[in-house]
Design an enzyme around this catalytic site. Structure first.
Site, PDB file in Angstrom:
ATOM      1  N   LEU A  73     -10.764   3.493  -5.473  1.00 16.22           N
ATOM      2  CA  LEU A  73      -9.356   3.780  -5.156  1.00 16.22           C
ATOM      3  C   LEU A  73      -9.166   4.318  -3.815  1.00 16.22           C
ATOM      4  CD1 LEU A  73      -7.503   4.999  -8.372  1.00 16.22           C
ATOM      5  CD2 LEU A  73      -6.861   3.147  -6.752  1.00 16.22           C
ATOM      6  N   TYR A 118      -4.455  -5.434  -6.631  1.00 10.92           N
ATOM      7  CA  TYR A 118      -3.950  -4.665  -7.539  1.00 10.92           C
ATOM      8  C   TYR A 118      -4.617  -3.280  -7.050  1.00 10.92           C
ATOM      9  CZ  TYR A 118      -2.109  -8.123 -10.528  1.00 10.92           C
ATOM     10  OH  TYR A 118      -1.444  -9.308 -10.855  1.00 10.92           O
ATOM     11  N   GLU A 119      -3.696  -2.227  -7.214  1.00 13.74           N
ATOM     12  CA  GLU A 119      -4.193  -0.739  -6.657  1.00 13.74           C
ATOM     13  C   GLU A 119      -5.481  -0.404  -7.522  1.00 13.74           C
ATOM     14  OE1 GLU A 119      -0.633   1.439  -7.301  1.00 13.74           O
ATOM     15  OE2 GLU A 119      -0.994   1.844  -9.292  1.00 13.74           O
ATOM     16  N   SER A 120      -5.640  -0.944  -8.632  1.00 11.20           N
ATOM     17  CA  SER A 120      -6.917  -0.421  -9.315  1.00 11.20           C
ATOM     18  C   SER A 120      -8.089  -0.776  -8.381  1.00 11.20           C
ATOM     19  CB  SER A 120      -7.274  -0.910 -10.630  1.00 11.20           C
ATOM     20  OG  SER A 120      -6.865  -2.315 -10.530  1.00 11.20           O
ATOM     21  N   GLY A 121      -8.005  -1.596  -7.313  1.00 12.16           N
ATOM     22  CA  GLY A 121      -9.141  -1.908  -6.277  1.00 12.16           C
ATOM     23  C   GLY A 121      -9.745  -3.382  -6.399  1.00 12.16           C
TER      24      GLY A 121
END
Lengths: 263, 284
Positions: free
Chosen positions: A83, A52-55
């Site tokens: 990020l 997920y783009e939250s890392g």
């Protein structure tokens, strides 16, 4: 639709999940993509790598996150990175097999709008914006889009391109040397669309049992072409439905739980 | 020793018209600080955040800002940020100029800012209309390969504000969990204010833990629960029910103003805001 013991949403989620394979490295958007990716992980693809783009890398949430950065995603991840790192070292570097996106609108070439309906400087409807999607759509080796089909969401002309699909088609994306191959499947609540290898235009290749090809064409804002033989997608199995419903039930309970502040 | 109350930190370090970044990607969002800025009625701020979230929905709706730099402006998993949306669509309560990016673009801008470079570079915005509406998104030819690469100007806020788990007595601050672009936003700024869940004697930081040393921190304020309704890993989880409830609270101007009046303007600080919520029957 009588006799159906599943909803169109469930059919769509199950169909999207089936497109994923074990050990695929999958960059997941929130909502339907996240539900489908986790259903895949909890059924036929236990070793799929979800990012997920939250890392959060290699996360295995037990309940679906409401936001892209719920604690559940961090707590069950192999690692959590900053990020700037997730977008540069992991996405831009070409390590992602599948980018899994949603959008408000899509056109026949798989370009996505999640920014604005109407003029940008005088919007009819201001949408949340692009977020991580433009670079996911660029750099993932391929992209799947999950989106409900209607003449308002499948449009002949996008007011704004937030994330590139095949642009104007006929090979423009590859001529402009996009790193990834672009959108390879659209999963809607009518069936599955795939791009024509020459024109890049999306055509209906498969439909669900409970809809007709004609109704899919009617629910599309451009004159939707179909493949010569439109396949019929098998309904969800009992196991798929059970796994999905349990996932949603756990999620609902978790999201309703009261939070206790330590003050 | 930068330890002070949040009220004093905002009074001394956040001024009308400044560029202010309250960062935190879903996790550790400095809500108490945002509400203190509302309480002190700051105006004409240029607010910067990758995801405006409910914190900027509140600040924009309260009329604190006239400019917004962002990359995704919704209520995560729920829908619209209604106050931000109404400011953009209808100029209420004040017109809001927007500078729109992608997440990757904003991350690159913070990295450049922290590095004191003039711009960040990425393979970004491919085929999108964003460069057409944001003239700050440009390109440069790579001097080695000739490739055209996208650039974004460095982001250097006047003030960055964060929430973190803990600080020690000297003012060194430790963050853990999902840390977004907080370290970059912190080091890109001229001034740095951090609220923390608790002050401890020793941080006992793992070797590569994310620490902002006291000498880069302008002010630390101890505000337990200061990230609610977002969360602080190890202290409390995200209040997803409140994010869902915000959709109704914020949809209507009058109801939003009522909420703001009761829980922000009529309270002296964050602790009293939480007390009032509890007194009104909100399970917290």
């Amino acid at each position: 639709m009588s006799g159906m013991d599943w909803t169109p949403d469930e059919m769509m989620t199950v169909t999207a999940a089936r497109l994923l394979w074990d050990k695929a490295v999958c960059f997941v958007g929130i909502g339907l993509p996240s539900a489908a990716a986790n259903l895949a992980r909890q059924s036929h693809a236990p070793d799929i790598v979800l990012i997920y783009e939250s890392g959060t890398i290699g996360t295995r949430p037990n309940v679906l996150p409401l936001s892209i950065g719920d604690g559940e995603l961090a707590d069950t991840a192999v690692c959590v990175v900053p990020l700037p790192e997730i977008f540069s070292y992991w996405l831009q570097s070409g390590r992602i097999d599948v980018g899994f996106l949603g959008a408000a609108q899509i056109d026949r070439y798989g370009n996505l709008n999640s920014t604005v309906v109407g003029r940008y400087d005088a919007p009819k409807t201001r949408l949340p914006g692009a977020g991580g999607a433009p670079e996911i759509a660029t750099h993932a080796k391929q992209v799947f889009v999950v989106i409900k089909q209607s003449p308002r969401s499948f449009v002949a002309h996008l007011d704004f391109i937030s994330s590139a699909g095949f642009l104007a088609g006929d090979g423009e994306r590859s001529r402009r040397r996009a790193p990834g191959r672009g959108p390879q499947a659209i999963i809607s609540d009518y069936g599955v669309l795939k791009p024509d290898p020459v024109t890049d235009e999306f055509v209906l290749v498969a439909r669900y049992e409970h809809v007709t090809t004609e109704s899919a064409i009617a629910a599309c804002g451009w004159p939707l072409k179909t493949s010569e033989f439109v396949e019929v997608i098998a309904p969800p199995t009992a196991q798929e439905l059970l796994a999905l419903r349990e996932l949603h039930a756990r999620t609902k309970a978790a999201h309703a739980a009261a939070v206790k502040l330590p003050i | 020793m930068p330890l002070m109350t949040l009220r004093d930190a905002i009074r001394d370090h956040v001024h009308d018209g400044e560029t202010v970044a309250l960062e935190g990607f879903t996790h550790l969002i400095p809500f108490a600080a945002g509400q203190e800025i509302i309480r002190q009625r700051r105006q004409n701020l240029h607010l910067v955040r990758m995801t405006p979230d409910l914190i900027y929905d509140q600040m924009v709706g309260a009329g604190c800002a006239n400019r917004l730099t962002f990359s995704w402006g919704g209520n995560p998993g729920v829908g619209s940020a209604h106050r931000v949306r109404e400011a953009i669509e209808k100029g209420w309560p004040t017109p809001l100029e927007i500078h729109e990016h992608s997440h990757a673009g904003m991350a690159a801008a913070y990295v450049a800012g922290a590095s004191r470079l003039p711009f960040g570079v990425l393979r970004g915005y491919f085929g999108t209309d964003l460069p057409e509406v944001n003239p700050q998104i440009r390109s440069i030819q790579c001097p080695y390969t000739g490739e055209q690469l996208t650039t974004v100007p460095a982001m250097n806020p006047d003030v960055t504000i964060l929430h973190a788990q803990k600080a020690d007595g000297e003012g060194n601050v430790l963050l853990s969990g999902i840390i977004g672009a907080q370290k970059e936003a912190a080091l890109a700024a001229r001034k740095l204010i951090i609220t923390v869940e608790e002050i401890v004697e020793r941080l006992d930081t793992p070797m590569n833990g994310v620490v902002l040393p006291a000498w880069v921190v302008t002010a630390v304020a101890c505000v337990p629960g200061g990230a609610w309704p977002s969360y602080a890993r190890g202290y409390y989880s995200r209040d997803n029910a409140f994010y869902i409830a915000w959709d109704d609270i914020s949809r209507d101007r009058a109801r939003f103003l009522q909420w703001l009046d009761r829980y922000v303007y009529s309270t002296v600080d964050h602790a009293q805001c939480v007390q009032t919520l509890r007194a009104d029957g909100y399970d917290l």
